[in-house]
Write a protein that holds these residues in place. Sequence first.
Motif, mmCIF file in Angstrom:
data_model
loop_
_atom_site.group_PDB
_atom_site.id
_atom_site.type_symbol
_atom_site.label_atom_id
_atom_site.label_comp_id
_atom_site.label_asym_id
_atom_site.label_seq_id
_atom_site.Cartn_x
_atom_site.Cartn_y
_atom_site.Cartn_z
ATOM 1 N N LEU A 116 0.978 -1.008 0.009
ATOM 2 C CA LEU A 116 -0.126 -0.061 0.137
ATOM 3 C C LEU A 116 0.979 1.186 -0.088
ATOM 4 O O LEU A 116 0.731 2.291 -0.824
ATOM 5 N N ALA A 117 1.834 1.252 0.699
ATOM 6 C CA ALA A 117 2.810 2.326 0.760
ATOM 7 C C ALA A 117 3.543 2.481 -0.383
ATOM 8 O O ALA A 117 3.891 3.518 -0.884
ATOM 9 N N HIS A 118 3.974 1.325 -0.840
ATOM 10 C CA HIS A 118 4.679 1.476 -2.184
ATOM 11 C C HIS A 118 3.816 2.074 -3.599
ATOM 12 O O HIS A 118 4.327 3.111 -4.196
ATOM 13 N N HIS A 119 2.377 2.126 -3.293
ATOM 14 C CA HIS A 119 1.655 2.589 -4.432
ATOM 15 C C HIS A 119 1.710 4.112 -4.143
ATOM 16 O O HIS A 119 1.907 5.092 -5.093
ATOM 17 N N ALA A 120 1.798 4.635 -2.939
ATOM 18 C CA ALA A 120 1.828 5.968 -2.573
ATOM 19 C C ALA A 120 3.115 6.723 -2.965
ATOM 20 O O ALA A 120 3.023 7.827 -3.518
ATOM 21 N N TRP A 121 4.187 5.900 -2.621
ATOM 22 C CA TRP A 121 5.521 6.464 -2.944
ATOM 23 C C TRP A 121 5.704 6.582 -4.314
ATOM 24 O O TRP A 121 6.048 7.797 -5.143
ATOM 25 N N ARG A 122 5.049 5.566 -5.339
ATOM 26 C CA ARG A 122 5.347 5.790 -6.535
ATOM 27 C C ARG A 122 4.564 6.678 -7.078
ATOM 28 O O ARG A 122 5.062 7.591 -8.113
ATOM 29 N N ALA A 123 3.401 6.935 -6.863
ATOM 30 C CA ALA A 123 2.430 8.062 -7.140
ATOM 31 C C ALA A 123 3.091 9.153 -6.941
ATOM 32 O O ALA A 123 2.837 10.511 -7.847
ATOM 33 N N ALA A 124 3.759 9.543 -6.143
ATOM 34 C CA ALA A 124 4.511 10.649 -5.624
ATOM 35 C C ALA A 124 5.970 10.783 -6.549
ATOM 36 O O ALA A 124 6.450 11.899 -6.376
ATOM 37 N N GLY A 125 6.342 10.041 -7.322
ATOM 38 C CA GLY A 125 7.559 10.057 -7.927
ATOM 39 C C GLY A 125 8.664 9.254 -7.363
ATOM 40 O O GLY A 125 9.851 9.456 -7.793
ATOM 41 N N TYR A 126 8.474 8.732 -6.425
ATOM 42 C CA TYR A 126 9.656 8.078 -5.662
ATOM 43 C C TYR A 126 9.945 6.693 -6.186
ATOM 44 O O TYR A 126 8.746 5.974 -6.959
ATOM 45 N N ALA A 127 11.101 6.201 -6.398
ATOM 46 C CA ALA A 127 11.250 4.567 -6.937
ATOM 47 C C ALA A 127 12.311 4.137 -6.044
ATOM 48 O O ALA A 127 13.214 4.684 -5.373
ATOM 49 N N PRO A 128 11.995 2.879 -5.884
ATOM 50 C CA PRO A 128 12.859 1.868 -5.222
ATOM 51 C C PRO A 128 14.348 1.911 -5.432
ATOM 52 O O PRO A 128 14.583 1.862 -6.735
ATOM 53 N N GLN A 129 15.035 1.782 -4.818
ATOM 54 C CA GLN A 129 16.797 1.766 -5.398
ATOM 55 C C GLN A 129 17.063 0.365 -4.707
ATOM 56 O O GLN A 129 17.901 0.044 -3.689
ATOM 57 N N PRO A 130 17.325 -0.637 -5.657
ATOM 58 C CA PRO A 130 17.550 -2.130 -5.058
ATOM 59 C C PRO A 130 19.215 -2.061 -5.214
ATOM 60 O O PRO A 130 19.339 -3.098 -4.388
ATOM 61 N N GLU A 131 19.742 -1.279 -5.798
ATOM 62 C CA GLU A 131 21.000 -1.618 -5.814
ATOM 63 C C GLU A 131 21.680 -1.094 -4.335
ATOM 64 O O GLU A 131 22.975 -1.462 -3.885
ATOM 65 N N TRP A 132 20.902 -0.534 -3.333
ATOM 66 C CA TRP A 132 21.368 0.047 -2.329
ATOM 67 C C TRP A 132 20.687 -0.973 -1.070
ATOM 68 O O TRP A 132 19.540 -1.591 -1.189
ATOM 69 N N SER A 133 21.534 -1.305 -0.175
ATOM 70 C CA SER A 133 21.295 -1.908 0.987
ATOM 71 C C SER A 133 21.062 -1.142 2.230
ATOM 72 O O SER A 133 21.899 -0.091 2.285
ATOM 73 N N ARG A 134 19.850 -1.299 2.912
ATOM 74 C CA ARG A 134 19.870 -0.577 4.197
ATOM 75 C C ARG A 134 20.241 -1.299 5.387
ATOM 76 O O ARG A 134 19.537 -2.380 5.511
#
Length: 143
Positions: A116-134
Amino acid sequence: MNDLVIRAATPADLDAVLAFWKEAAEGTSISDDRDGVARLLDRDPESLLLAEREGQLAGTVIAGFDGWRCHLYRLAVHPGHRRQGVATALLRAAEERFTALGGRRGDAMVLEDNELAHHAWRAAGYAPQPEWSRWVKPLATSR
């Protein structure tokens, strides 16, 4: 959407925010307590943004800026206010804050399993960064 008010939280809002997160936020953090949020507001009084509709808390986001990076946490929208532009309005306000402070990129902490959060972040123009590990390590606190 015109009835939505975005404002910075005050110390008087702490208990309401913590109760709100228990209902509206996905998961909890070790810093989700009165002392942790009070320290945030002491250090950066404008960082915790609240969205209110008709005097009721509809959403939150923490928009922290350390002078170098812009960090976004605790984007949460009450279930009764979802899909009504609350998250978008909060993120827009956070981005305006960052721009005014000289920030150049927003980094968001988003739970991997929270679709659900992924949808909101994508809609706002944010993208996951799979090359980064947290990597996370809880820190001991001195009291």
